[in-house]
Design a protein around this motif. Structure first.
Motif, PDB file in Angstrom:
ATOM      1  N   ARG A 122       0.654  -1.274  -0.205  1.00 46.43           N
ATOM      2  CA  ARG A 122       0.080   0.060   0.082  1.00 46.43           C
ATOM      3  C   ARG A 122       0.944   1.288   0.050  1.00 46.43           C
ATOM      4  O   ARG A 122       0.674   2.315  -0.620  1.00 46.43           O
ATOM      5  CB  ARG A 122      -0.831  -0.115   1.367  1.00 46.43           C
ATOM      6  CG  ARG A 122      -1.819   1.196   1.256  1.00 46.43           C
ATOM      7  CD  ARG A 122      -2.428   1.408   2.628  1.00 46.43           C
ATOM      8  NE  ARG A 122      -1.521   1.670   3.675  1.00 46.43           N
ATOM      9  CZ  ARG A 122      -1.584   1.711   4.840  1.00 46.43           C
ATOM     10  NH1 ARG A 122      -2.707   1.456   5.376  1.00 46.43           N
ATOM     11  NH2 ARG A 122      -0.684   2.167   5.915  1.00 46.43           N
ATOM     12  N   ASN A 123       2.141   1.341   0.972  1.00 43.52           N
ATOM     13  CA  ASN A 123       3.050   2.478   1.028  1.00 43.52           C
ATOM     14  C   ASN A 123       3.416   2.499  -0.332  1.00 43.52           C
ATOM     15  O   ASN A 123       3.646   3.711  -0.882  1.00 43.52           O
ATOM     16  CB  ASN A 123       4.017   2.063   2.066  1.00 43.52           C
ATOM     17  CG  ASN A 123       3.048   2.323   3.422  1.00 43.52           C
ATOM     18  OD1 ASN A 123       2.079   2.753   3.448  1.00 43.52           O
ATOM     19  ND2 ASN A 123       3.978   1.679   4.385  1.00 43.52           N
ATOM     20  N   SER A 128       4.004   5.412  -5.631  1.00 43.63           N
ATOM     21  CA  SER A 128       3.937   5.348  -7.056  1.00 43.63           C
ATOM     22  C   SER A 128       2.718   6.340  -7.397  1.00 43.63           C
ATOM     23  O   SER A 128       3.209   7.072  -8.334  1.00 43.63           O
ATOM     24  CB  SER A 128       3.698   3.759  -7.351  1.00 43.63           C
ATOM     25  OG  SER A 128       3.580   3.916  -8.771  1.00 43.63           O
ATOM     26  N   GLU A 129       1.898   6.456  -6.718  1.00 44.09           N
ATOM     27  CA  GLU A 129       0.673   7.549  -7.022  1.00 44.09           C
ATOM     28  C   GLU A 129       0.959   8.598  -6.884  1.00 44.09           C
ATOM     29  O   GLU A 129       0.739   9.399  -7.834  1.00 44.09           O
ATOM     30  CB  GLU A 129      -0.472   7.146  -6.202  1.00 44.09           C
ATOM     31  CG  GLU A 129      -1.937   7.951  -6.546  1.00 44.09           C
ATOM     32  CD  GLU A 129      -2.928   7.446  -5.805  1.00 44.09           C
ATOM     33  OE1 GLU A 129      -3.962   8.478  -5.760  1.00 44.09           O
ATOM     34  OE2 GLU A 129      -2.770   6.730  -4.685  1.00 44.09           O
ATOM     35  N   GLU A 130       1.656   8.986  -5.896  1.00 42.63           N
ATOM     36  CA  GLU A 130       2.125  10.415  -5.848  1.00 42.63           C
ATOM     37  C   GLU A 130       3.304  10.808  -6.880  1.00 42.63           C
ATOM     38  O   GLU A 130       3.198  11.817  -7.407  1.00 42.63           O
ATOM     39  CB  GLU A 130       2.832  10.539  -4.276  1.00 42.63           C
ATOM     40  CG  GLU A 130       1.915  10.527  -3.068  1.00 42.63           C
ATOM     41  CD  GLU A 130       2.458  10.666  -1.726  1.00 42.63           C
ATOM     42  OE1 GLU A 130       3.991  10.518  -1.856  1.00 42.63           O
ATOM     43  OE2 GLU A 130       1.853  10.614  -0.787  1.00 42.63           O
ATOM     44  N   SER A 131       4.169   9.692  -7.152  1.00 36.44           N
ATOM     45  CA  SER A 131       5.109  10.214  -8.214  1.00 36.44           C
ATOM     46  C   SER A 131       4.294  10.349  -9.587  1.00 36.44           C
ATOM     47  O   SER A 131       4.579  11.039 -10.296  1.00 36.44           O
ATOM     48  CB  SER A 131       6.112   8.902  -8.289  1.00 36.44           C
ATOM     49  OG  SER A 131       6.993   9.000  -9.447  1.00 36.44           O
ATOM     50  N   LEU A 132       3.383   9.630  -9.753  1.00 31.98           N
ATOM     51  CA  LEU A 132       2.598   9.632 -11.064  1.00 31.98           C
ATOM     52  C   LEU A 132       1.837  11.063 -11.113  1.00 31.98           C
ATOM     53  O   LEU A 132       1.870  11.649 -12.378  1.00 31.98           O
ATOM     54  CB  LEU A 132       1.603   8.445 -11.165  1.00 31.98           C
ATOM     55  CG  LEU A 132       2.010   7.095 -11.433  1.00 31.98           C
ATOM     56  CD1 LEU A 132       0.971   5.949 -11.413  1.00 31.98           C
ATOM     57  CD2 LEU A 132       2.932   7.051 -12.700  1.00 31.98           C
ATOM     58  N   GLU A 133       1.350  11.357  -9.967  1.00 28.21           N
ATOM     59  CA  GLU A 133       0.646  12.627  -9.850  1.00 28.21           C
ATOM     60  C   GLU A 133       1.701  13.627 -10.314  1.00 28.21           C
ATOM     61  O   GLU A 133       1.246  14.713 -10.903  1.00 28.21           O
ATOM     62  CB  GLU A 133      -0.100  12.864  -8.579  1.00 28.21           C
ATOM     63  CG  GLU A 133      -1.369  11.951  -8.328  1.00 28.21           C
ATOM     64  CD  GLU A 133      -1.798  12.343  -7.029  1.00 28.21           C
ATOM     65  OE1 GLU A 133      -1.436  13.010  -6.047  1.00 28.21           O
ATOM     66  OE2 GLU A 133      -2.890  11.486  -6.651  1.00 28.21           O
TER      67      GLU A 133
END
Length: 223
Positions: A122-123, A128-133
């Motif tokens: 999850r972390n 990864s989600e923050e990096s993609l954003e």
């Protein structure tokens, strides 16, 4: 769910899963219990002594105080009923409880390990989600800049086209003016030539006419 509740549920499920077609009884807390061929001490001993805690299959119960049982080895005979109990002896129950507790601990550790793995995943997904954003934000900014550059390029191309048209128009006007200048210069030279010819002609005419206009002197030779 707390570990105690988890262990209780596991024990209940394991106990429920151990049911068989024939009822199972256990030799009570007696060191050894003999199995005889009949219901009484006068009958021949088929098994010198079944150790306490041994699991037996109950086949028949008699009012004489004996029960017919079958050992795990397949020996059938009669044993005093008071030596039998429906539940395992305390030592076996303790061992079974310890095994179940150990199994519950292992399962709990596995669950904790799985929880840690899920938490790590999850972390990682969150990172990864923050990096993609962040990357999406950079790409959006780059796209906006590209659109602005493209828009400026379109405007420049349009302006260049307009300037080329104006330049071509000025060239055409310049060619027209140049032709007109050349025509005027040619006309001016022609006018000068005509004027010079007219002056020459006028001079010739004057040279011929003026003498004629002077009065002639009469010579009086007969005076």
């Amino acid at each position: 769910m707390t570990p105690l509740r988890l262990i209780t549920c596991i024990i209940v499920l394991m106990v429920a899963a151990t049911s068989t077609h024939a009822k199972t009884v256990y030799v009570d807390d007696t060191l050894y219990a003999p199995i005889r061929s009949g219901e009484g001490t006068q009958y021949r001993i088929l098994h010198s002594g079944v150790r306490s805690g041994t699991s037996l299959e109950l086949l028949e119960t008699s009012e004489s105080g004996y029960s017919r049982v079958r050992t795990p080895d397949g020996i059938e005979g009669w044993m005093v009923s008071r030596y039998l109990t429906d539940t395992p002896i305390a030592r076996q129950r303790l061992e079974a409880t310890n095994r179940q507790l150990e199994q519950a601990r292992n399962e709990l550790n596995n669950l904790r390990t799985q929880l840690e793995e899920v938490t790590t995943e999850r972390n990682e997904l969150r990172s990864s989600e923050e990096s993609l954003e962040a990357r999406a934000g950079r790409l959006s900014e780059e796209l906006r800049n590209i659109k602005e550059v493209a828009s400026d390029s379109i405007n420049l191309n349009r302006r260049n086209s307009e300037l080329r048209e104006e330049n071509q128009k000025l060239r055409n006007d310049l060619e027209v003016l140049t032709a007109e200048k050349e025509r005027l210069e040619t006309k001016k030279e022609s006018d000068f030539m005509l004027l010079g010819a007219a002056l020459v002609l006028l001079g010739v005419i004057l040279a011929l006419v003026i003498p004629l206009l002077k009065p002639s002197r009469k010579t009086d030779n007969w005076a």
